[in-house]
Design an enzyme around this catalytic site. Sequence first.
Site, short mmCIF file in Angstrom:
data_model
loop_
_atom_site.label_atom_id
_atom_site.label_comp_id
_atom_site.label_asym_id
_atom_site.label_seq_id
_atom_site.Cartn_x
_atom_site.Cartn_y
_atom_site.Cartn_z
N ARG A 189 35.19 59.49 10.28
CA ARG A 189 35.12 60.22 11.56
C ARG A 189 36.35 59.95 12.41
O ARG A 189 36.89 58.85 12.41
CB ARG A 189 33.88 59.78 12.35
CG ARG A 189 32.61 60.38 11.81
CD ARG A 189 31.38 59.82 12.49
NE ARG A 189 30.61 59.03 11.56
CZ ARG A 189 29.57 58.27 11.89
NH1 ARG A 189 29.17 58.20 13.14
NH2 ARG A 189 28.92 57.59 10.98
N ASN A 246 14.07 53.92 7.54
CA ASN A 246 15.29 54.53 8.07
C ASN A 246 15.56 55.81 7.27
O ASN A 246 16.04 55.75 6.14
CB ASN A 246 16.43 53.51 7.90
CG ASN A 246 17.73 54.01 8.49
OD1 ASN A 246 17.86 55.18 8.84
ND2 ASN A 246 18.70 53.12 8.58
N ARG A 256 13.23 54.18 12.40
CA ARG A 256 14.46 54.32 13.16
C ARG A 256 14.65 55.80 13.49
O ARG A 256 14.52 56.65 12.60
CB ARG A 256 15.63 53.82 12.32
CG ARG A 256 16.94 54.09 12.98
CD ARG A 256 18.05 54.04 11.98
NE ARG A 256 19.31 54.30 12.65
CZ ARG A 256 20.34 54.88 12.06
NH1 ARG A 256 20.27 55.26 10.81
NH2 ARG A 256 21.45 55.09 12.72
N GLU A 274 31.56 41.93 10.17
CA GLU A 274 30.97 40.68 9.64
C GLU A 274 31.80 40.08 8.52
O GLU A 274 31.84 38.87 8.36
CB GLU A 274 29.58 40.97 9.01
CG GLU A 274 28.52 41.32 10.00
CD GLU A 274 27.28 41.90 9.33
OE1 GLU A 274 27.04 41.65 8.13
OE2 GLU A 274 26.54 42.62 10.02
N ASN A 275 32.41 40.96 7.71
CA ASN A 275 33.00 40.49 6.45
C ASN A 275 34.51 40.35 6.45
O ASN A 275 35.06 39.66 5.61
CB ASN A 275 32.61 41.44 5.31
CG ASN A 275 31.12 41.41 5.06
OD1 ASN A 275 30.55 40.35 4.84
ND2 ASN A 275 30.49 42.57 5.12
P1 AMP Z 1 28.38 49.30 6.91
O1 AMP Z 1 28.43 50.74 7.30
O2 AMP Z 1 27.98 48.38 8.02
O3 AMP Z 1 27.62 49.05 5.64
O4 AMP Z 1 29.90 48.87 6.57
C1 AMP Z 1 30.60 49.48 5.52
C2 AMP Z 1 32.08 49.09 5.66
O5 AMP Z 1 32.19 47.66 5.58
C3 AMP Z 1 32.95 49.67 4.57
O6 AMP Z 1 34.13 50.21 5.15
C4 AMP Z 1 33.30 48.46 3.74
O7 AMP Z 1 34.55 48.56 3.11
C5 AMP Z 1 33.33 47.37 4.80
N1 AMP Z 1 33.29 46.05 4.20
C6 AMP Z 1 32.29 45.46 3.51
N2 AMP Z 1 32.70 44.24 3.05
C7 AMP Z 1 33.99 44.07 3.45
C8 AMP Z 1 34.97 43.04 3.29
N3 AMP Z 1 34.72 41.94 2.62
N4 AMP Z 1 36.18 43.23 3.86
C9 AMP Z 1 36.47 44.35 4.54
N5 AMP Z 1 35.58 45.36 4.73
C10 AMP Z 1 34.36 45.22 4.19
#
Ligand code: AMP
Length: 396
Positions: free
Chosen positions: A240, A8, A90, A334-335
């Site tokens: 963004r 990537n 990618r 997810e989180n």
């Molecule tokens: P990604 O671009 O998929 O890696 O996602 C990054 C985003 O996921 C960031 O805004 C992080 O703050 C958010 N994120 C990761 N873990 C958590 C969590 N436990 N609660 C809320 N946001 C999260």
Amino acid sequence: MSKIMAINAGSSSLKFQIIVMPEEEVLSIGLVERIGLPGSRLEIEYGDDQEFELVEDIPTHDRAVELLFEHLGSLKVIENFDEIAGVGHRVVAGGEIFKDSALVTDEVIQQVDDLGEFAPLHNYAEATVMRAFKERLPEVPMAAIFDTSFHTTMPAVNYVYSLPYEYYEDFAARKYGAHGTSHRYVANRAAEMLGKPVEELKIITCHLGNGGSITAVEYGKSIDTSMGFTPLAGITMGTRTGDIDASLIPFLMEKLNITNVQEIIDIFNKKSGLLGISGVSSDMRDVESAAEEGNERAQLALDIFYNRVQKYIGQYVALMNGVDAIVFTAGIGENSAITRKIIMDGLTFFGGTIDEVKNDTRKEAIVSTDDSTVAILNVPTNEEVEIAREVIRLSK
Ligand code: AMP
């Protein structure tokens, strides 16, 4: 057992994973970052939690690939490069040309380069990296996996902008979308989890990460998505804007005394979204903490984020005349159980109800109540595995 490299490349970075197929087991993961910038470094995780780090000037993507091969060899992550059964790259923009992943030939690399004006931060770097891999591994099957391919099934009614039609015909100015590999992976996985063929389901996939997009997946095909000509459109993201009125461009340029339009586009891409509204951070965790501590702008940023996701889900329920499943994925999706809950609690009218106990998870799960008529799922995305699967599929 086949070892597949999933690559990537971005404008100043190169991330990789080595995945053993068909087990889909990650053997090594790492990245080169700050290519061409001060403080560049290579990091490789391998073995039993072993880590390797090299800090040195890495001026070009060619040099990054050279260093990667050198150290994967010396660390014995790969003892012999004949072990590599395939490489998947990618690619962000596939335009209207690539409706599917493609085996990498010199012609494909040239086409990726030629599509550079659709994704200047990515395609040029991706073409360079593909060339570098082809030089080193000329006999190994290589595939390009496009972020846009999954969305090439969109009908014209959803991808043509309300502009003079010649701009589409002459310049290919239309909606392309992005995150296609992720949307496809989670939609298919959700169907498996529900025990139904994806061809029988209406699914809305919400990829909520630092970048975010929502897709309407009708009977296995993307029919509309929130990102647009570029990944700037759609929902509010980390930095963004998402959708805004184009008339703000000349208005703000005048107010800010900006004469170069690229400067205002940079503000829309890098200084807006959660960061711009909250003034705190682009990172959802920081914004959530600040809001909890009573920061009103952070709370407003959260409310705007939930609101934009809800509006897109609502649009896509209407567009598909119904929905069977709503899927959350990527860093936030997810989180953040609270994000899923707040978004879905505002949308109970079409029959999706979150189960608070089941929703308290970061793992793959159906998080709706047993009597919910619409299934709500948490499906961690795995773009690298999807890339590795595509390499295997095409090399057969
Ligand atoms: P990604 O671009 O998929 O890696 O996602 C990054 C985003 O996921 C960031 O805004 C992080 O703050 C958010 N994120 C990761 N873990 C958590 C969590 N436990 N609660 C809320 N946001 C999260």
